[in-house]
Design an enzyme around this catalytic site. Sequence first.
Site, PDB file in Angstrom:
ATOM      1  N   SER A   1       9.600   0.389  -0.316  1.00 40.34           N
ATOM      2  CA  SER A   1      10.513   1.268   0.386  1.00 40.34           C
ATOM      3  C   SER A   1      11.915   1.252  -0.203  1.00 40.34           C
ATOM      4  O   SER A   1      12.146   1.773  -1.287  1.00 40.34           O
ATOM      5  CB  SER A   1      10.507   0.877   1.862  1.00 40.34           C
ATOM      6  OG  SER A   1      10.994   1.910   2.654  1.00 40.34           O
TER       7      SER A   1
ATOM      8  N   ASP B   1      15.236   4.988 -13.674  1.00 44.05           N
ATOM      9  CA  ASP B   1      15.362   6.368 -14.148  1.00 44.05           C
ATOM     10  C   ASP B   1      16.694   6.640 -14.823  1.00 44.05           C
ATOM     11  O   ASP B   1      16.798   7.521 -15.683  1.00 44.05           O
ATOM     12  CB  ASP B   1      15.176   7.345 -12.989  1.00 44.05           C
ATOM     13  CG  ASP B   1      13.710   7.564 -12.632  1.00 44.05           C
ATOM     14  OD1 ASP B   1      12.851   6.888 -13.229  1.00 44.05           O
ATOM     15  OD2 ASP B   1      13.423   8.404 -11.751  1.00 44.05           O
TER      16      ASP B   1
ATOM     17  N   LYS C   1       5.774   3.089  -1.020  1.00 42.88           N
ATOM     18  CA  LYS C   1       6.101   3.767   0.247  1.00 42.88           C
ATOM     19  C   LYS C   1       7.313   4.655   0.010  1.00 42.88           C
ATOM     20  O   LYS C   1       8.427   4.180  -0.142  1.00 42.88           O
ATOM     21  CB  LYS C   1       6.400   2.783   1.373  1.00 42.88           C
ATOM     22  CG  LYS C   1       6.756   3.504   2.678  1.00 42.88           C
ATOM     23  CD  LYS C   1       7.064   2.545   3.789  1.00 42.88           C
ATOM     24  CE  LYS C   1       7.395   3.311   5.072  1.00 42.88           C
ATOM     25  NZ  LYS C   1       8.703   4.004   4.985  1.00 42.88           N
TER      26      LYS C   1
END
Length: 448
Positions: free
Chosen positions: A319, A330, A344
């Site tokens: 999460s 990224d 999740k």
Amino acid sequence: MGSARTSLIVLVSVGACAATAVMAREAVISPGGAGTITDSPKEVIDQTWQIVFRDYLDINGKYTPEQWRQLRRDVLAKTYGTPKDAYEAIRGMLATLDDPYTRFLDPREFKEMQIDTSGELSGVGIQLSLEKETKDLVVVAPIEGSPASRAGVMPKDVITAIDGKSTKGMSTEDAVKLIRGQAGTTVTLTLRRKGQSLEVPLVRDRIELHAVDHQINVTPDGVKVGYIRLKQFNANATKDMRVAVRELEAQGVQGYVLDLRSNPGGLLGASVEIARQWLNEGTIVSTKTRNGITDVKRATGRALTDKPLVVLVNEGSASASEILSGALQDNNRAVLVGQKTFGKGLVQSVRGLSDGSGMTVTIAKYMTPKGRDIHKHGIDPDVPAKMTEQEAQRLQLKDLGTARDSQYRVAESTLRKRLQAANAVGGSFNPGSANVPAALGASAGSRP
């Protein structure tokens, strides 16, 4: 109904015990078209219905507004003698959504969730989730320092019985009621792990949650590594992380290892603010509601350090941990080392209801900066490093982030390679620049 108020808490959480905190309050939902509901149990039912009707993100294709309207008519046509009867009706309504993260909390459960936010909770220290396909009660992660952690409970363990009572068909709420209790009392969990059944007696206790631990590790060649373990994204996590980074910067560390292993998540806001402490620029996360509305969170140019960073993750990193990991990966700010994360990618809000009860409702899904939807897929590390079950059982809390921790050794080695690459090209390390892939060298695996 028009005077009712609810609290809005935006969080990212996993399982029944996920930590949460009051981040904001807003004037509540004044349900249009609800009619006059004078029966108190029915008022709570209707509040719950309105929240789902207005905000719920359908993740299973089982929600339609017309069916939900009919369900409201059916439920409100009945008589409820006690709040407990109304609560059962609410749970029945929410069960039709087939979403384990949209759930009702009676006043006691809701109060416990708020206590969790304060950094202290009671019980054995297990984060739970209900596996959608099998309906198994699965351990997301034990809380560090808790009775469950000390007894060797592990992520992905399946709880098959509680004090001899089978958990088949049991909700996370029912399991929490059986597992939690007064400090000093004992509860025995039956666990299934890789086909084997284990009986684990646990003595309940009060568990203090300190979000961050940090220390300096010095490598054999003299490199000063700032090791930070972030255990949960609670209300204190942002402040604790800021203190840790500033202290380590003042002591002249040359790079960092950020340990998110077995961190089950917590507050969305905390994950964003902590990402901003490491990122000077770039997107952190975007969230999409059922209406297609996208909220994008970005860095604000206030990073506390630009020194090389390696992040440790495993299957218990879930999460909010995945939001932070995805943002750093990224944006080429950090190298991820370890194992694939939990997977999740849903955002829940927590709403307080008029009688002191509450609910969590799935309102959005989140995407990483490159548009990856990690729900059920998880995030792959750049450098795979798996810890054997034998090592995990043998490793003690004091061993984390030391030479006795094999995953940490890989992380430290990866960090040293980044430092060497930065020195080779001259000048200081520039996060987000093209020298990051080169710094990984042959040790980095490919990622989608």
